[in-house]
Design an enzyme around this catalytic site. Sequence first.
Site, PDB file in Angstrom:
ATOM      1  CE  LYS A 222       1.070 -53.897  38.967  1.00  0.00           C
ATOM      2  NZ  LYS A 222       1.800 -54.887  39.808  1.00  0.00           N
TER       3      LYS A 222
ATOM      4  CE1 TYR B 104       6.595 -53.259  38.039  1.00  0.00           C
ATOM      5  CE2 TYR B 104       5.622 -53.938  35.959  1.00  0.00           C
ATOM      6  CZ  TYR B 104       5.487 -53.527  37.276  1.00  0.00           C
ATOM      7  OH  TYR B 104       4.236 -53.385  37.829  1.00  0.00           O
TER       8      TYR B 104
ATOM      9  CG  PHE C 183       9.098 -61.577  39.946  1.00  0.00           C
ATOM     10  CD1 PHE C 183       8.842 -60.299  39.465  1.00  0.00           C
ATOM     11  CD2 PHE C 183       9.808 -61.706  41.131  1.00  0.00           C
ATOM     12  CE1 PHE C 183       9.284 -59.172  40.137  1.00  0.00           C
ATOM     13  CE2 PHE C 183      10.263 -60.581  41.814  1.00  0.00           C
ATOM     14  CZ  PHE C 183       9.999 -59.305  41.311  1.00  0.00           C
TER      15      PHE C 183
ATOM     16  NE  ARG D 135       4.902 -48.144  47.318  1.00  0.00           N
ATOM     17  CZ  ARG D 135       5.423 -49.183  46.667  1.00  0.00           C
ATOM     18  NH1 ARG D 135       5.240 -49.317  45.346  1.00  0.00           N
ATOM     19  NH2 ARG D 135       6.116 -50.090  47.303  1.00  0.00           N
TER      20      ARG D 135
ATOM     21  CB  THR E  65       4.316 -56.128  47.139  1.00  0.00           C
ATOM     22  OG1 THR E  65       4.989 -54.867  47.215  1.00  0.00           O
ATOM     23  CG2 THR E  65       4.546 -56.738  45.767  1.00  0.00           C
TER      24      THR E  65
ATOM     25  NE  ARG F  87      -0.468 -53.831  44.888  1.00  0.00           N
ATOM     26  CZ  ARG F  87       0.801 -53.431  44.825  1.00  0.00           C
ATOM     27  NH1 ARG F  87       1.518 -53.292  45.929  1.00  0.00           N
ATOM     28  NH2 ARG F  87       1.348 -53.152  43.665  1.00  0.00           N
TER      29      ARG F  87
ATOM     30  CG  ASN G  10       0.268 -56.507  42.734  1.00  0.00           C
ATOM     31  OD1 ASN G  10       0.225 -56.074  41.589  1.00  0.00           O
ATOM     32  ND2 ASN G  10       1.373 -56.487  43.460  1.00  0.00           N
TER      33      ASN G  10
ATOM     34  CG  HIS H  30       3.379 -49.314  39.260  1.00  0.00           C
ATOM     35  ND1 HIS H  30       4.497 -49.921  39.786  1.00  0.00           N
ATOM     36  CD2 HIS H  30       3.713 -48.011  39.023  1.00  0.00           C
ATOM     37  CE1 HIS H  30       5.477 -49.025  39.835  1.00  0.00           C
ATOM     38  NE2 HIS H  30       5.033 -47.861  39.378  1.00  0.00           N
TER      39      HIS H  30
ATOM     40  CD  GLU I 176       7.612 -45.859  38.427  1.00  0.00           C
ATOM     41  OE1 GLU I 176       8.282 -46.818  38.878  1.00  0.00           O
ATOM     42  OE2 GLU I 176       6.551 -45.461  38.961  1.00  0.00           O
TER      43      GLU I 176
HETATM   44  P1  IDP Z   1       5.245 -52.958  44.250  1.00  0.00           P
HETATM   45  O1  IDP Z   1       4.366 -53.099  43.031  1.00  0.00           O
HETATM   46  O2  IDP Z   1       4.445 -53.073  45.519  1.00  0.00           O
HETATM   47  O3  IDP Z   1       6.130 -51.740  44.207  1.00  0.00           O
HETATM   48  P2  IDP Z   1       7.661 -54.506  43.654  1.00  0.00           P
HETATM   49  O4  IDP Z   1       8.460 -55.259  44.661  1.00  0.00           O
HETATM   50  O5  IDP Z   1       8.245 -53.265  43.077  1.00  0.00           O
HETATM   51  O6  IDP Z   1       6.212 -54.237  44.278  1.00  0.00           O
HETATM   52  O7  IDP Z   1       7.362 -55.528  42.475  1.00  0.00           O
HETATM   53  C1  IDP Z   1       6.783 -55.084  41.267  1.00  0.00           C
HETATM   54  C2  IDP Z   1       5.688 -56.024  40.857  1.00  0.00           C
HETATM   55  O8  IDP Z   1       6.276 -57.266  40.531  1.00  0.00           O
HETATM   56  C3  IDP Z   1       4.676 -56.362  41.970  1.00  0.00           C
HETATM   57  O9  IDP Z   1       3.627 -55.418  42.053  1.00  0.00           O
HETATM   58  C4  IDP Z   1       4.175 -57.715  41.537  1.00  0.00           C
HETATM   59  O10 IDP Z   1       3.157 -57.584  40.559  1.00  0.00           O
HETATM   60  C5  IDP Z   1       5.395 -58.324  40.894  1.00  0.00           C
HETATM   61  N1  IDP Z   1       6.108 -59.190  41.844  1.00  0.00           N
HETATM   62  C6  IDP Z   1       6.898 -58.817  42.858  1.00  0.00           C
HETATM   63  N2  IDP Z   1       7.393 -59.870  43.524  1.00  0.00           N
HETATM   64  C7  IDP Z   1       6.884 -60.954  42.897  1.00  0.00           C
HETATM   65  C8  IDP Z   1       7.015 -62.366  43.102  1.00  0.00           C
HETATM   66  O11 IDP Z   1       7.692 -62.836  44.016  1.00  0.00           O
HETATM   67  N3  IDP Z   1       6.326 -63.164  42.239  1.00  0.00           N
HETATM   68  C9  IDP Z   1       5.562 -62.675  41.219  1.00  0.00           C
HETATM   69  N4  IDP Z   1       5.412 -61.362  40.995  1.00  0.00           N
HETATM   70  C10 IDP Z   1       6.060 -60.514  41.812  1.00  0.00           C
HETATM   71 MG    MG Z   2       7.753 -51.248  42.998  1.00  0.00          MG
END
Ligand code: IDP
Ligand code: MG
Length: 151
Positions: A11, A51, A59, A87, A93, A104, A114, A117, A128
Amino acid sequence: MSAERTFLAIKPDGVQRGLVGEILGRFERKGFKLVALKQLIPSRELAEQHYGVHKERPFFRGLVDFITSGPVVAMVWEGEGVIASARKLIGSTKPLEAEPGTIRGDLAVNIGRNVIHGSDGHETASFEIGLWFDIAELNDWSLSDNAWRIE
Ligand code: IDP
Ligand code: MG
């Protein structure tokens, strides 16, 4: 050709912080094969599709703003079990809950920053990869040291 593939993207925070080499190296050292790589600043349309599952979440807008704010390094990696393994290498996350040793866990603090992706399953991986890459950008090639990796 039928080997498992996953989509990973460093990212904008990872690119700006100079972590591209560090992150690529982790997947290389693990033993996975890089089959596509490019840097791009994603359009809003691409980010919103990527997304899309989160579009009702509070968010979502901030996430799309962030992911389109600068260059992303988009990649496809190949290998046995690469989707789940990537993963694991990426970690939870929430970076503060991610185990040390994960990307992370070692390199991030904030959930909105973070660093990377990774596709979360077979269906999302093919969706994707198709979203971010043309078929002609995916390279079929053999590792010359394959005998040292698999028996
Ligand atoms: P992942 O990246 O571990 O698969 P997901 O739940 O798919 O996590 O969420 C996608 C991305 O959205 C996360 O990597 C993070 O950058 C962002 N995200 C997820 N939950 C939150 C939140 O509660 N606040 C802000 N950003 C979030
Ligand atoms: Mg995800």
